[in-house]
Write a protein that holds these residues in place. Sequence first.
Motif, PDB file in Angstrom:
ATOM      1  N   VAL A  11      62.884  76.894  38.947  1.00 23.04           N
ATOM      2  CA  VAL A  11      62.930  77.549  37.744  1.00 23.04           C
ATOM      3  C   VAL A  11      62.752  76.993  36.379  1.00 23.04           C
ATOM      4  O   VAL A  11      64.017  76.668  36.618  1.00 23.04           O
ATOM      5  N   VAL A  16      62.458  82.066  31.635  1.00 21.39           N
ATOM      6  CA  VAL A  16      63.042  82.234  33.310  1.00 21.39           C
ATOM      7  C   VAL A  16      62.500  83.343  33.684  1.00 21.39           C
ATOM      8  O   VAL A  16      63.146  83.204  35.248  1.00 21.39           O
ATOM      9  N   LYS A  48      59.662  83.948  34.958  1.00 22.44           N
ATOM     10  CA  LYS A  48      59.525  82.831  36.368  1.00 22.44           C
ATOM     11  C   LYS A  48      59.180  83.485  37.339  1.00 22.44           C
ATOM     12  O   LYS A  48      59.533  83.551  38.445  1.00 22.44           O
ATOM     13  N   VAL A  75      66.329  81.874  43.822  1.00 20.38           N
ATOM     14  CA  VAL A  75      65.986  80.947  42.446  1.00 20.38           C
ATOM     15  C   VAL A  75      67.044  80.849  41.945  1.00 20.38           C
ATOM     16  O   VAL A  75      68.121  81.228  41.420  1.00 20.38           O
TER      17      VAL A  75
END
Length: 132
Positions: free
Chosen positions: A52, A57, A60, A68
């Motif tokens: 990401v 962030v 996302k 992630v």
Amino acid sequence: MGSSFGQFFKQYLEPIKLNDVRVDWKSIDLSFLREDKYPRHFADMVENAKPVYGSDVVLKAYNIDGDVRIQYRDKADFERIAHQFGIFEEWKDGIPRTAYKGVVVFRYQTPRRIFLVGPDSLRQLGKDWKMA
């Protein structure tokens, strides 16, 4: 009470609860936790996490299925990202607290893992893949 005089207790420790799910540890293969295997296992988890980038962030990361990874450039960048997620921002001896090879792992509102990856983490993990 310790050297911090309990300053982090309410925010970080009090919400922790005892696991109430029974686990049959004898039936689980935990050999990946051995000292000779764990670094590779951990590096693979970080490598397989979806990268990401950019701003937002938190949003996302929340909208991605699976683990992630987010790269931080330096202490200030780590603290900014950690603050957005509401995790412990403190450093000790030049690395974030709880970091392994410069990587801080946590879960954010879902079972997925978030890996905050330091600027030297890939080398420390023996990986040569690139992050933006």
